[in-house]
Design a protein around this motif. Sequence first.
Motif, PDB file in Angstrom:
ATOM      1  N   ALA A  65       0.841  -1.209   0.000  1.00  0.00           N
ATOM      2  CA  ALA A  65       0.000   0.000   0.000  1.00  0.00           C
ATOM      3  C   ALA A  65       0.872   1.254   0.000  1.00  0.00           C
ATOM      4  CB  ALA A  65      -0.919  -0.004   1.223  1.00  0.00           C
ATOM      5  N   ASP A  66       1.913   1.254   0.828  1.00  0.00           N
ATOM      6  CA  ASP A  66       2.825   2.412   0.887  1.00  0.00           C
ATOM      7  C   ASP A  66       3.499   2.647  -0.457  1.00  0.00           C
ATOM      8  OD1 ASP A  66       2.245   2.949   3.513  1.00  0.00           O
ATOM      9  OD2 ASP A  66       4.017   1.952   4.331  1.00  0.00           O
ATOM     10  N   GLU A  67       3.939   1.564  -1.084  1.00  0.00           N
ATOM     11  CA  GLU A  67       4.643   1.695  -2.360  1.00  0.00           C
ATOM     12  C   GLU A  67       3.730   2.291  -3.426  1.00  0.00           C
ATOM     13  OE1 GLU A  67       6.869  -0.991  -5.817  1.00  0.00           O
ATOM     14  OE2 GLU A  67       6.196  -1.942  -3.962  1.00  0.00           O
ATOM     15  N   ILE A  68       2.510   1.782  -3.530  1.00  0.00           N
ATOM     16  CA  ILE A  68       1.597   2.277  -4.557  1.00  0.00           C
ATOM     17  C   ILE A  68       1.198   3.717  -4.267  1.00  0.00           C
ATOM     18  CG2 ILE A  68      -0.702   1.977  -5.572  1.00  0.00           C
ATOM     19  CD1 ILE A  68      -0.362  -1.050  -5.098  1.00  0.00           C
ATOM     20  N   LEU A  69       0.926   4.026  -2.999  1.00  0.00           N
ATOM     21  CA  LEU A  69       0.538   5.391  -2.639  1.00  0.00           C
ATOM     22  C   LEU A  69       1.649   6.373  -2.972  1.00  0.00           C
ATOM     23  CD1 LEU A  69      -1.458   7.353  -1.396  1.00  0.00           C
ATOM     24  CD2 LEU A  69      -0.591   6.739   0.868  1.00  0.00           C
ATOM     25  N   GLU A  70       2.871   6.007  -2.669  1.00  0.00           N
ATOM     26  CA  GLU A  70       3.994   6.896  -2.969  1.00  0.00           C
ATOM     27  C   GLU A  70       4.160   7.101  -4.469  1.00  0.00           C
ATOM     28  OE1 GLU A  70       7.352   5.328  -0.896  1.00  0.00           O
ATOM     29  OE2 GLU A  70       6.414   5.629   1.063  1.00  0.00           O
ATOM     30  N   ARG A  71       3.903   6.052  -5.241  1.00  0.00           N
ATOM     31  CA  ARG A  71       3.996   6.192  -6.695  1.00  0.00           C
ATOM     32  C   ARG A  71       2.914   7.129  -7.227  1.00  0.00           C
ATOM     33  NH1 ARG A  71       5.625   0.681  -9.918  1.00  0.00           N
ATOM     34  NH2 ARG A  71       7.221  -0.127  -8.507  1.00  0.00           N
ATOM     35  N   ILE A 392       7.846   7.471  13.026  1.00  0.00           N
ATOM     36  CA  ILE A 392       8.336   8.853  12.884  1.00  0.00           C
ATOM     37  C   ILE A 392       9.616   9.039  13.685  1.00  0.00           C
ATOM     38  CG2 ILE A 392       7.825  11.278  13.333  1.00  0.00           C
ATOM     39  CD1 ILE A 392       4.871  10.641  12.862  1.00  0.00           C
ATOM     40  N   CYS A 393       9.635   8.567  14.918  1.00  0.00           N
ATOM     41  CA  CYS A 393      10.782   8.872  15.779  1.00  0.00           C
ATOM     42  C   CYS A 393      12.025   8.074  15.405  1.00  0.00           C
ATOM     43  CB  CYS A 393      10.431   8.677  17.252  1.00  0.00           C
ATOM     44  SG  CYS A 393      10.370   6.985  17.826  1.00  0.00           S
ATOM     45  N   LEU A 394      11.858   6.965  14.657  1.00  0.00           N
ATOM     46  CA  LEU A 394      13.018   6.172  14.259  1.00  0.00           C
ATOM     47  C   LEU A 394      13.404   6.381  12.800  1.00  0.00           C
ATOM     48  CD1 LEU A 394      12.243   2.816  16.097  1.00  0.00           C
ATOM     49  CD2 LEU A 394      13.912   4.556  16.746  1.00  0.00           C
ATOM     50  N   MET A 401      11.869  11.462   2.397  1.00  0.00           N
ATOM     51  CA  MET A 401      11.008  10.811   3.382  1.00  0.00           C
ATOM     52  C   MET A 401       9.815  11.674   3.780  1.00  0.00           C
ATOM     53  SD  MET A 401      11.959   7.746   4.273  1.00  0.00           S
ATOM     54  CE  MET A 401      11.183   7.548   5.883  1.00  0.00           C
ATOM     55  N   TYR A 402       9.714  12.893   3.260  1.00  0.00           N
ATOM     56  CA  TYR A 402       8.720  13.838   3.766  1.00  0.00           C
ATOM     57  C   TYR A 402       7.293  13.326   3.572  1.00  0.00           C
ATOM     58  CZ  TYR A 402       5.828  17.951   4.400  1.00  0.00           C
ATOM     59  OH  TYR A 402       4.845  18.808   4.820  1.00  0.00           O
ATOM     60  N   ILE A 403       6.963  12.883   2.361  1.00  0.00           N
ATOM     61  CA  ILE A 403       5.584  12.452   2.090  1.00  0.00           C
ATOM     62  C   ILE A 403       5.216  11.267   2.963  1.00  0.00           C
ATOM     63  CG2 ILE A 403       4.078  11.426   0.349  1.00  0.00           C
ATOM     64  CD1 ILE A 403       5.425  13.152  -1.751  1.00  0.00           C
ATOM     65  N   ARG A 404       6.163  10.330   3.093  1.00  0.00           N
ATOM     66  CA  ARG A 404       5.882   9.144   3.903  1.00  0.00           C
ATOM     67  C   ARG A 404       5.690   9.521   5.376  1.00  0.00           C
ATOM     68  NH1 ARG A 404       9.863   4.077   3.286  1.00  0.00           N
ATOM     69  NH2 ARG A 404       9.294   4.553   1.134  1.00  0.00           N
ATOM     70  N   ARG A 405       6.567  10.353   5.908  1.00  0.00           N
ATOM     71  CA  ARG A 405       6.483  10.732   7.324  1.00  0.00           C
ATOM     72  C   ARG A 405       5.260  11.609   7.591  1.00  0.00           C
ATOM     73  NH1 ARG A 405      10.239  13.453   9.808  1.00  0.00           N
ATOM     74  NH2 ARG A 405      10.628  12.116  11.614  1.00  0.00           N
ATOM     75  N   LEU A 406       4.863  12.407   6.598  1.00  0.00           N
ATOM     76  CA  LEU A 406       3.644  13.206   6.737  1.00  0.00           C
ATOM     77  C   LEU A 406       2.429  12.288   6.843  1.00  0.00           C
ATOM     78  CD1 LEU A 406       2.641  16.195   6.740  1.00  0.00           C
ATOM     79  CD2 LEU A 406       2.226  15.918   4.286  1.00  0.00           C
ATOM     80  N   SER A 426      -2.409  20.093  12.804  1.00  0.00           N
ATOM     81  CA  SER A 426      -2.556  19.415  11.521  1.00  0.00           C
ATOM     82  C   SER A 426      -1.411  18.410  11.423  1.00  0.00           C
ATOM     83  CB  SER A 426      -2.468  20.417  10.371  1.00  0.00           C
ATOM     84  OG  SER A 426      -1.157  20.962  10.280  1.00  0.00           O
ATOM     85  N   LYS A 427      -1.454  17.526  10.424  1.00  0.00           N
ATOM     86  CA  LYS A 427      -0.392  16.531  10.345  1.00  0.00           C
ATOM     87  C   LYS A 427       0.963  17.171  10.026  1.00  0.00           C
ATOM     88  CE  LYS A 427      -1.725  15.122   5.631  1.00  0.00           C
ATOM     89  NZ  LYS A 427      -2.194  13.969   4.803  1.00  0.00           N
ATOM     90  N   SER A 428       0.961  18.246   9.253  1.00  0.00           N
ATOM     91  CA  SER A 428       2.235  18.924   8.960  1.00  0.00           C
ATOM     92  C   SER A 428       2.763  19.639  10.198  1.00  0.00           C
ATOM     93  CB  SER A 428       2.069  19.909   7.803  1.00  0.00           C
ATOM     94  OG  SER A 428       1.100  20.885   8.104  1.00  0.00           O
ATOM     95  N   GLN A 429       1.857  20.226  10.993  1.00  0.00           N
ATOM     96  CA  GLN A 429       2.282  20.891  12.226  1.00  0.00           C
ATOM     97  C   GLN A 429       2.824  19.878  13.235  1.00  0.00           C
ATOM     98  OE1 GLN A 429      -1.460  22.787  13.126  1.00  0.00           O
ATOM     99  NE2 GLN A 429      -0.786  24.790  12.340  1.00  0.00           N
TER     100      GLN A 429
END
Length: 592
Positions: A65-71, A392-394, A401-406, A426-429
């Motif tokens: 799911a992560d791979e497809i979403l990132e693509r 997030i912390c590791l 990595m920004y999109i994934r960590r967001l 918010s998630k960015s905050q």
Amino acid sequence: MDDLVSAGLNDEQISAINHPGSVFLTACPGSGKTKTLTFKIAEELKKISSHREFVVAITYTHRAADEILERVEGLGLNTNQLWIGTIHSFCLEWIIRPYAIYEPRLQHGFTIINQPDADALLDEICGELGRPRITSFDCNYYFKDGKATPLSSDVNKHEKIRAALGEYFRVLKKERKIDFELILYFAHNLIKKYPAIAVTLSQIFRIILVDEYQDTKEIQYLIICAIFAAGNGKTNAFIVGDPNQAIFKTLGGYPIAFDKFVQLSKLKVQEFSLSKNYRSSSRVVEYFSNFSVFPVAISAFAKCKDYPSVISYNKNIGVEFLEDEIVRLINYSLNDLNISQDQICIVGPQWPFLAKLTRRLMSRLPQCNFDGPGMVPFGRELDNFWYKLSKICLSEPGPEMYIRRLRWAGEVLSALHEEGIKCSYSKSQLLKELNRIDIDEENGMKYLERYFSAFLHLLEIDVECNNGLKNHYESFFDSATKKIQRAKKDGNDLIEGIENFRRVFRPRGGITISTIHGVKGAEFDNVIGFALLQGMVPHNTDPEPLESAKKLIYVISSRARKNLFLISESGRDKLPTTVLKDYQYGYSPIKF
């Protein structure tokens, strides 16, 4: 159409993507299945005309799911109206949580029991049942026709397993908990008892895409097909997979036939296929095609299709020399074939072999890095709140990595909301604030404790006042502590360092060591398969031994881009896997 051509898609892929109705797509290994799914999702997102419309993609794993979403995000598209995840996550978000009030067992609240806690509970129950002894490993199950069905191939254990499961379900009910299989059970019950749920969802979803259809359980098809049928064609289907790779049947996997899917979904469905392999050399494609159960014409189109592949099969080496042989094959790959470490994979049929092998190879090849079982301190406890935060912390902040960590920050906020905790960030905050937490600590467990404490202080949360977070916290650290203790007992003292903790969320690196089931979907230049023996490949209690053996060898072989080394060692009181031994092939001699 022009966009798809310029993106490098072939005619087969474009035909499936552009078909206006429902699609049942059979995709051979290396045929660009993920790429096809990605662009189909992208095309559907472009067609959304209402804020109430969603594109849904159901994947076999969270990693997929992560791979497809990132693509998809990499194509620059807004993914706010894309939902992607596993069937369990889908059932929780779209069926159980919104409609739990209609299920007596759930209407007063529930929590998801983590796998380590479920295993601990089952082991405790099993320990009270006397001999012959069973464990939580024996008690894996799935629901079929509304009944809990043991996955154990040993039918002599089934009576005791059912007794253990009965007590297990009683305890879960008392504690208002459900596990992953109960998620599917209650989702199916709700959608079957209240057809309006399926009707409502069919009005929201313009399409449901299903990846790896051959590994999907029957109850999962009953759930999604109820939505298709309720929509009278309003919700399209895009079903993708390969029946030749259906190696999860003994774990409840159900490679649904095309006619059966049409019958259940009540959709008009068009069959398509992807037959061009962009992964492997012509010789590797020719080799693994021999083991296909369902006839399919596969053509080699990889850049390395003319590579002079080495394909070897060793059935003469004794088990006492197996480790030496694997070390030689690794060195041969690195030094003679110029294959990089991260493009080497060692595959075996059972995890117990692999953990020990990983530790011994690390000792014998200190110049190499390894990615194998038992090397990281905690598992993927996906529904544990603190596991979500640990992602997030590791992981380290950075543009790549920004999109994934967001997205992970969004998961943390959603989990807090589910626990009844309001958060104004918010998630960015939230991600920005979490990036400011700076902990100087080399011990992984102490690092997490201090980071989690800083997180709680930041959001002014008293964990003692929230049973959900508290239970997850205790479970998370208890599970990690046990893993560390086991690893240290086996001589791996480095496991508790913070750098080893950070390995969990880094891209895989070094030589991969995995089971056949675990490596499915991956690809490497060189693949080394061992313990290819009757009773192991396939398992000695497999009800379809010939078919299963072919599929397992097919999966192992089709992971390789360039070179393939297969071993059926002697000395385990088992004969070589029959379908492999009987295949008359001109194997490559290897001179070390």
